[in-house]
Design an enzyme around this catalytic site. Structure first.
Site, mmCIF file in Angstrom:
data_model
loop_
_atom_site.group_PDB
_atom_site.id
_atom_site.type_symbol
_atom_site.label_atom_id
_atom_site.label_comp_id
_atom_site.label_asym_id
_atom_site.label_seq_id
_atom_site.Cartn_x
_atom_site.Cartn_y
_atom_site.Cartn_z
ATOM 1 C CG HIS A 1 -28.743 -62.690 18.755
ATOM 2 N ND1 HIS A 1 -27.643 -61.858 18.831
ATOM 3 C CD2 HIS A 1 -28.910 -63.203 19.994
ATOM 4 C CE1 HIS A 1 -27.163 -61.895 20.058
ATOM 5 N NE2 HIS A 1 -27.909 -62.700 20.784
ATOM 6 C CG HIS B 1 -29.689 -58.547 16.279
ATOM 7 N ND1 HIS B 1 -29.762 -59.106 15.031
ATOM 8 C CD2 HIS B 1 -28.640 -59.154 16.888
ATOM 9 C CE1 HIS B 1 -28.799 -60.016 14.888
ATOM 10 N NE2 HIS B 1 -28.100 -60.065 16.006
ATOM 11 C CG ASN C 1 -50.217 -57.160 18.735
ATOM 12 O OD1 ASN C 1 -51.200 -57.795 18.387
ATOM 13 N ND2 ASN C 1 -49.886 -55.989 18.198
ATOM 14 C CG HIS D 1 -24.196 -63.215 21.122
ATOM 15 N ND1 HIS D 1 -25.082 -64.269 21.214
ATOM 16 C CD2 HIS D 1 -23.904 -63.083 19.797
ATOM 17 C CE1 HIS D 1 -25.313 -64.750 19.992
ATOM 18 N NE2 HIS D 1 -24.602 -64.059 19.127
ATOM 19 C CG HIS E 1 -20.222 -63.607 16.859
ATOM 20 N ND1 HIS E 1 -20.363 -63.587 15.486
ATOM 21 C CD2 HIS E 1 -21.459 -63.346 17.366
ATOM 22 C CE1 HIS E 1 -21.634 -63.324 15.186
ATOM 23 N NE2 HIS E 1 -22.316 -63.173 16.301
ATOM 24 C CG ASP F 1 -24.426 -59.627 18.108
ATOM 25 O OD1 ASP F 1 -25.648 -59.843 18.080
ATOM 26 O OD2 ASP F 1 -23.620 -60.099 17.280
HETATM 27 MN MN MN Z 1 -26.484 -61.383 16.944
#
Ligand code: MN
Length: 269
Positions: free
Chosen positions: A73, A77, A66, A83, A211, A79
Site C-alpha cells: 500500500h 496503489h 535492482n 485488504h 475500507h 486496494d
Molecule cells: Mn491501500
C-alpha cells in the site's frame, strides 16, 4: 460484431493520430514516496526502496538491475477487497479479473471545498447533485474523487497534514461510503490522498468506512492519483494495472486514463 471491430479500429486510429490521449495518473514511485502513518501498535508500512544488484560491473557486466522492497500500500496503489476484514473472503489482487481493471470513470471535483476545509467529507447529497448534472454513475466503473490534494504529493508533511489530532486529509463520509458500496453501481473509488479514507477516519464509526464498506462489498480502491484536473468529468476509460501478486492485499499500480484529446476539463464547484 463489425461495429465492435470498428470501435477498436477507431481507438487504435485515435491513438495514432492523437485525437485520443493517455493521461498518466500515477505518482513516481521512489524512496521519497509518502506512506500512510499507521496508528501506534501497528507495524509500519515499509517505504519503497531499490537494492542495487548489478550496474554494469563485476556483479553483472552487461546488466543493470535492482531488487525492490515495498509495502503493498505504497504510492499510487490498488486496494483489493481482502485488504479489509469485511472483505477477507473476497478477491486478493491476483484474483481480480482484468475485465475489472479497464472500465469507465467519472470525476467529482470538490477541490474548492477542500481548499477551505482539509477535513472535507464527500456526502451522498454531493454525489446525487453530481448525478443530476452529469447523469448516473457508471455501472462497473470508477468514481474518481478530485480534491486538489495531489498538489501536496511531493511534500510528505503537507500530504499527510498531521497535527496532534492525527492526519487532516479529505475523504468520504460514513453514510456516503456505505451508499457507494451498497446503492451505487460503481466498481471502485479513486482518490488523490494517501489512502481511500479521510485522515480522521480512524475515529469514525465504523473506523475507515471506505475500507469497511467498499472492500467489504467486493469493490476496489486506488489512491495517490495525480492529474485528475486534466480529465473530463465523464466519458473516459480508466486502466488500473496492479502487479498480479498471489495472495496480495494490494499493489503499487500504474493508473492511466484514456480520453479524447479535444476534451476540455469542465470546472465544477
Ligand atoms: Mn491501500
Amino acid at each position: 460484431m463489425p461495429e465492435l471491430v470498428a470501435s477498436i479500429t477507431n481507438l487504435a486510429e485515435g491513438l495514432g493520430n492523437k485525437t485520443i490521449s493517455i493521461v498518466d495518473l500515477t505518482a513516481p514511485l521512489s524512496h521519497e514516496t509518502p506512506v500512510l502513518p499507521l496508528p501506534e501498535g501497528m507495524e509500519p508500512i515499509p517505504h519503497f526502496s531499490l537494492e542495487e544488484l548489478a550496474r554494469y560491473d563485476e556483479r553483472g557486466e552487461t546488466s543493470y538491475q535492482n531488487g525492490i522492497h515495498t509495502g503493498e500500500h505504497v504510492g499510487t496503489h490498488f486496494d483489493a477487497p481482502c485488504h479489509w476484514i469485511t472483505g477477507r473472503d473476497l478477491a486478493d489482487v491476483a484474483r481480480v479479473p482484468v475485465s475489472d481493471l479497464v472500465s469507465p470513470f467519472v470525476v467529482i471535483d470538490k477541490s474548492k471545498r477542500v481548499a477551505d476545509d482539509p477535513d472535507f467529507l464527500l456526502d451522498v447529497s454531493d454525489v446525487q447533485e453530481w448525478q443530476q448534472r452529469h447523469g448516473p454513475l457508471p455501472a462497473g466503473g470508477w468514481l474518481l474523487y478530485r480534491t486538489g490534494w495531489d498538489r501536496r504529493s511531493t511534500d510528505t508533511q503537507r500530504f499527510i497534514n498531521a497535527d496532534d489530532d492525527g492526519p487532516h486529509t479529505p475523504g468520504i463520509s460514513v453514510e456516503c461510503a456505505r451508499w457507494l458500496a451498497e446503492n451505487s453501481p460503481i466498481r471502485g473509488v479513486g482518490v488523490e490522498t494517501v489512502g481511500i479514507d479521510a485522515g480522521q477516519a480512524f475515529a469514525f464509526d465504523p473506523p475507515f468506512p471506505c475500507h469497511h464498506y467498499l472492500l467489504g462489498a467486493g469493490k476496489y480502491g486506488v489512491t495517490q492519483l495525480r492529474n485528475l484536473a486534466s480529465l473530463p468529468l465523464t466519458g473516459g476509460v480508466l486502466v488500473v494495472a496492479p502487479l498480479k501478486i498471489v495472495g496480495g492485499s494490494g499493489s503499487p499500480a500504474r493508473v492511466m486514463a484514456i480520453v479524447t484529446t479535444s476534451t476540455e476539463p469542465e470546472k465544477k464547484d
